[in-house]
Enzyme design. Structure first.
Site, PDB file in Angstrom:
ATOM      1  N   ASP A   9      62.999  12.964 -59.151  1.00 15.92           N
ATOM      2  CA  ASP A   9      63.097  12.334 -60.485  1.00 15.92           C
ATOM      3  C   ASP A   9      62.263  11.059 -60.664  1.00 15.92           C
ATOM      4  O   ASP A   9      62.763  10.059 -61.217  1.00 15.92           O
ATOM      5  CB  ASP A   9      64.571  12.041 -60.826  1.00 15.92           C
ATOM      6  N   LYS A 104      66.119  20.446 -63.847  1.00 12.80           N
ATOM      7  CA  LYS A 104      67.592  20.517 -63.823  1.00 12.80           C
ATOM      8  C   LYS A 104      68.168  19.766 -65.009  1.00 12.80           C
ATOM      9  O   LYS A 104      67.535  18.832 -65.519  1.00 12.80           O
ATOM     10  CB  LYS A 104      68.111  19.907 -62.520  1.00 12.80           C
ATOM     11  N   CYS A 146      70.860  10.753 -58.231  1.00  6.63           N
ATOM     12  CA  CYS A 146      70.214  12.046 -57.947  1.00  6.63           C
ATOM     13  C   CYS A 146      69.689  12.165 -56.519  1.00  6.63           C
ATOM     14  O   CYS A 146      69.710  13.257 -55.949  1.00  6.63           O
ATOM     15  CB  CYS A 146      69.128  12.320 -58.977  1.00  6.63           C
TER      16      CYS A 146
END
Ligand code: VGL
Ligand code: ZN
Length: 191
Positions: A9, A104, A146
């Site tokens: 990310d 996602k 994450c």
């Protein structure tokens, strides 16, 4: 035995200037970019990854993951919306020589990269196994959300897992500290 780098990310909204800016995000993007530069040039001082993959938070309508009054733990400002600049990789992440990218969170929160799928619908776990990966190094943003979820799922899926804390940035110091403790207890090696 094959080792993959998982870059979690590293997107505009999680870096300075983004809607969910994590302190140090742009610097981490730059340092991961340097590592990828050395790796893709087969520089002898680069780590010997066989493969490199990235994950991206990729929201359309993730329900209560978004809030007008976020608590910055289970609800967040609007971020990483598909089709916006906030969802793109940060420009400091240069080059981007990824063998696959896993998206996602389209319609619900998804902190772990292992909830993501590549363009052809393959999950991260299946993709790594198809490529004979046994060992993974995890880095990116955010350490306490994450990155944490991705490293814990990597262990659960049987991968020998290391965290690269110098290539991570966290939302808050206390939760970053406890996330690192939790990862270590779960069997993640913190380098
Ligand atoms: C993340 C908060 C909300 C992350 C994603 O990438 O760590 N954090 N969505
Ligand atoms: Zn999100």
């Amino acid at each position: 035995m094959k080792r993959a780098l998982i870059v979690v990310d590293v997107q505009n909204d999680f870096c300075e200037g983004g809607s969910l800016a994590v302190h140090g995000g742009a610097e981490v993007a730059f340092r991961i970019g340097q590592l990828l530069h050395h790796w893709s040039n087969q520089d002898p001082k680069a780590p010997d990854y066989d493969l490199a993959v990235a994950t991206r938070d990729h929201h359309v309508d993730p329900g209560d993951h978004f809030s007008d009054r976020p608590d910055f733990d289970t609800s967040w400002p609007v971020h990483c919306v598909v089709g916006t600049d906030g969802e793109a990789f940060h420009p400091n992440l240069d080059p981007q020589p990824f063998d696959a990218v896993f998206l996602k969170g389209e319609n619900a929160a998804a902190y772990s990269g292992f909830e993501g799928r590549s363009g052809d619908g393959t999950t991260l776990a299946d993709w790594l196994r198809e490529h004979d990966v046994t060992d993974v190094d995890v880095c990116g943003i955010a350490t306490d959300y994450c990155v944490r979820a991705t490293a814990l799922d990597a262990v659960r899926n049987g991968f020998d897992t290391r965290l690269l804390p110098s290539l991570c940035a966290g939302v808050a110091p206390a939760s970053t500290y406890s996330a690192i403790q939790e990862m270590e207890r779960a069997g993640v090696r913190v380098t």
